[in-house]
Design a protein around this motif. Structure first.
Motif, mmCIF file in Angstrom:
data_model
loop_
_atom_site.group_PDB
_atom_site.id
_atom_site.type_symbol
_atom_site.label_atom_id
_atom_site.label_comp_id
_atom_site.label_asym_id
_atom_site.label_seq_id
_atom_site.Cartn_x
_atom_site.Cartn_y
_atom_site.Cartn_z
ATOM 1 N N TRP A 105 -6.041 -2.847 3.152
ATOM 2 C CA TRP A 105 -6.684 -1.579 2.785
ATOM 3 C C TRP A 105 -8.189 -1.780 2.644
ATOM 4 O O TRP A 105 -8.984 -0.974 3.129
ATOM 5 N N ARG A 106 -8.588 -2.847 1.984
ATOM 6 C CA ARG A 106 -10.016 -3.100 1.782
ATOM 7 C C ARG A 106 -10.740 -3.274 3.116
ATOM 8 O O ARG A 106 -11.862 -2.791 3.291
ATOM 9 N N ARG A 116 -10.209 -1.912 5.783
ATOM 10 C CA ARG A 116 -10.356 -0.608 6.445
ATOM 11 C C ARG A 116 -11.376 0.279 5.743
ATOM 12 O O ARG A 116 -12.076 1.065 6.390
ATOM 13 N N HIS A 117 -11.510 0.152 4.420
ATOM 14 C CA HIS A 117 -12.286 1.133 3.657
ATOM 15 C C HIS A 117 -13.549 0.586 2.991
ATOM 16 O O HIS A 117 -14.501 1.340 2.791
ATOM 17 N N ASP A 143 0.824 -1.208 0.000
ATOM 18 C CA ASP A 143 0.000 0.000 0.000
ATOM 19 C C ASP A 143 0.858 1.259 0.000
ATOM 20 O O ASP A 143 0.418 2.323 0.411
ATOM 21 N N PHE A 180 -2.684 5.182 2.982
ATOM 22 C CA PHE A 180 -3.541 4.097 3.462
ATOM 23 C C PHE A 180 -4.812 4.639 4.111
ATOM 24 O O PHE A 180 -5.872 4.031 4.027
ATOM 25 N N ASN A 181 -4.717 5.787 4.771
ATOM 26 C CA ASN A 181 -5.838 6.303 5.558
ATOM 27 C C ASN A 181 -6.732 7.274 4.794
ATOM 28 O O ASN A 181 -7.722 7.759 5.348
ATOM 29 N N LEU A 189 -4.952 -2.892 -4.760
ATOM 30 C CA LEU A 189 -5.155 -2.603 -3.339
ATOM 31 C C LEU A 189 -5.073 -3.882 -2.511
ATOM 32 O O LEU A 189 -5.564 -4.930 -2.914
#
Length: 533
Positions: free
Chosen positions: A401-402, A404-405, A318, A323-324, A397
């Motif tokens: 990451w997934r 989290r989002h 990432d 990332f955020n 991705l």
């Protein structure tokens, strides 16, 4: 995790060392006991008086064998427990780290069978293999040295006979190892069929097709597994017969030849007794070392099977983006997507979802709603199907990451055999205020009071809201809901949808809802209507 793995490996190695130490100490006591008996017989045969010290020596050696034998056997039987624990934990972590394509390729029945058979068996054999090999090697060397010390000509003859048996069993051991792998492969096929029968038992019962599916299972058993196991039984019988004859004939043969040597004046009576005892004892290391060869081939076959399943893959990074960063825009462009061997299920589809703009996904059954969701979630990928988050291709991705989002609540609820709150938090730390807020949003207050400790008692609609609460609590940027109100009554729907909208607005969650229910329309700002290709 790494610390736990290192601790387990250290524990296994310590147990291996302790077990081998007590095995060798037990062997030393045993051979000391044989030597003491031989000395006693020679002393008595020469007309000398029995010495009380001999009694105490024999008693001490016997006590040593009891203590060392218990300690070595306890350690040896603990090794498979520790080894299997370490292997199951390690491969379970690898299994959970696999991507979606792994589970598309390997069925649940196959994975369960792999853990029950290959992984468990390999783990147990790996941890006991070095202990057995070293101990039996030392035991054989010590026994051979003792025999040579007693009478080298007799020892040469007996070990020549043993060498011939070793050669015959070497050929058999390779065949046994090969058939062991075939047996495991056939067992996997059989478990697959059994798993399918269990999963579809209601349909089978409704159609009154029990006899058909039972016949399918029995046919695979009779013509797949059983013939291979019959050959395996024949090979094992040949293998065991060789060593059975050897174990029964060799001590008597050694004693008989020893009597001839006594007549020739080459040996004493005490040495005949010790030779008989040694030849009986040497049978075990001979058989165990021969078995180790078969076990070595079997372990290699098992490891090869496991390695073909768990193939190491590079992890996605990432580092190319923040990332955020929250998702501001989701873009979907699908020129065409089709499953292998089937016509296109999606084509000419293009749309965008802005942050905060809740979207309904509509269309008849078979129009591709589930396929589209799978493409957005990265479960499926296609060269002519592109899904971007903030302009970044979703295929680049990482799963981290997934998680989290972007999250998904399937139509079929997912719950686990733990309390209701644990089903929602899954071991993560959340404040009481956060939990209370999501419980209220999903209309679960009364459910929590009635079923706080028993998730299995929930209805379909209650379990569905628990699954939604689990994902809402993590406050993703995008939450996809697949038929979220299909199992809810009108009263609950009237309470749930406004609360869901308020919660999503409060925590900046964009909803993508696949539903046939018109009640969802009031929640959504736009509708993506799919048609059958």
């Amino acid at each position: 995790m790494a610390g736990g793995k290192n601790t387990m490996n250290s524990m296994v190695k310590q147990t291996q060392r302790r077990t081998l130490f007590f095995f060798l100490l037990d062997m030393a006591c045993l051979y000391g006991f044989i030597a003491a008996i031989q000395s006693l017989i020679d002393r008595l045969s020469q007309g000398l008086a029995f010495s009380p010290s001999c009694f105490w020596v024999l008693l001490g050696l016997l006590a040593g064998m009891v203590v060392c034998g218990f300690c070595s056997q306890y350690g040896f039987h603990m090794l498979p427990v520790l080894g299997k624990k370490e292997a199951l934990e390690r491969y379970e972590r690898r299994l959970m780290a696999e991507d979606h394509s792994f589970f598309e390729t390997h069925s649940t029945a196959f994975c369960l069978s792999l853990f029950q058979n290959e992984i468990s068996l390999l783990a147990q054999q790996k941890v006991t293999f070095p202990v057995v090999f070293l101990y039996q090697s030392f035991s054989l060397i010590a026994g051979a040295a003792f025999l040579f010390f007693n009478e080298w000509r007799l020892a040469l003859f007996l070990f020549g006979l043993i060498g011939a048996c070793f050669f015959l069993t070497h050929v058999l051991s390779k065949k046994i190892a090969g058939h062991t792998r075939l047996v495991l492969d056939e067992k996997n096929k059989l478990f697959q069929i059994l798993h399918e029968n269990i999963e579809a038992h209601r349909v089978i019962r409704f159609l009154n097709k029990e006899a058909f599916f039972s016949a399918r299972f029995c046919h695979t058993l009779e013509y797949g597994l059983v013939p291979i196991e019959k050959i395996q039984a024949l090979l094992n019988a040949q293998y065991v017969t060789i060593y059975s004859i050897l174990s029964r004939a060799l001590p008597l043969l050694g004693a008989g030849i020893g009597l001839v040597f006594v007549a020739l004046g080459w040996m004493g009576i005490g040495k005949i007794v010790s030779t008989y005892a040694l030849m009986s004892l040497i049978q075990e290391p001979i058989m165990q070392l021969a078995e180790i060869r078969t076990q070595k081939h079997t372990m290699a076959a098992l490891q090869a099977t496991i390695d073909t399943v768990f193939v190491s893959k590079p992890r996605k990074s990432d580092q190319s983006y923040d990332f955020n960063d929250p998702i501001q825009k989701l873009d979907v462009q699908i020129e065409q997507f089709a499953y292998p061997g089937s016509p296109a299920i999606l084509s000419g589809l293009s749309f965008s979802i802005e942050a905060g703009r809740h979207t309904k996904l509509a269309g008849p059954s078979g129009a591709g709603k589930s396929t589209l969701i799978a493409l957005i979630m990265g479960v499926l990928q296609g060269k002519d199907a592109r899904v971007c988050f903030n302009g970044v291709d979703g295929s680049s991705l990482s799963p981290a990451w997934r998680s989290r989002h972007v999250l998904l609540v399937d139509q079929k609820p997912k719950w686990f055999a733990v309390s209701m709150l644990d089903n929602i938090t899954l071991g993560d730390s959340f404040s009481k205020a956060q939990i209370d807020e999501v419980i209220h949003a999903c209309v679960l207050e009364d459910v929590l009071k009635e079923h706080s400790n028993a998730i299995h008692e929930l209805s379909q609609g209650q379990a569905q809201r628990v699954s939604i609460a689990r994902m809402l609590l993590r406050q993703p940027d995008v939450l996809i809901l697949d038929e979220p109100i299909s199992a809810l009554d009108e009263r609950t729907v009237a309470l749930f949808l406004p609360r869901l909208k308020a919660y999503a607005q409060q925590h900046s969650i964009t909803l993508l809802i696949s539903s046939h229910n018109e009640a969802v329309d009031a929640l959504c700002a736009q509708t993506i209507a799919l048609k059958k290709a």
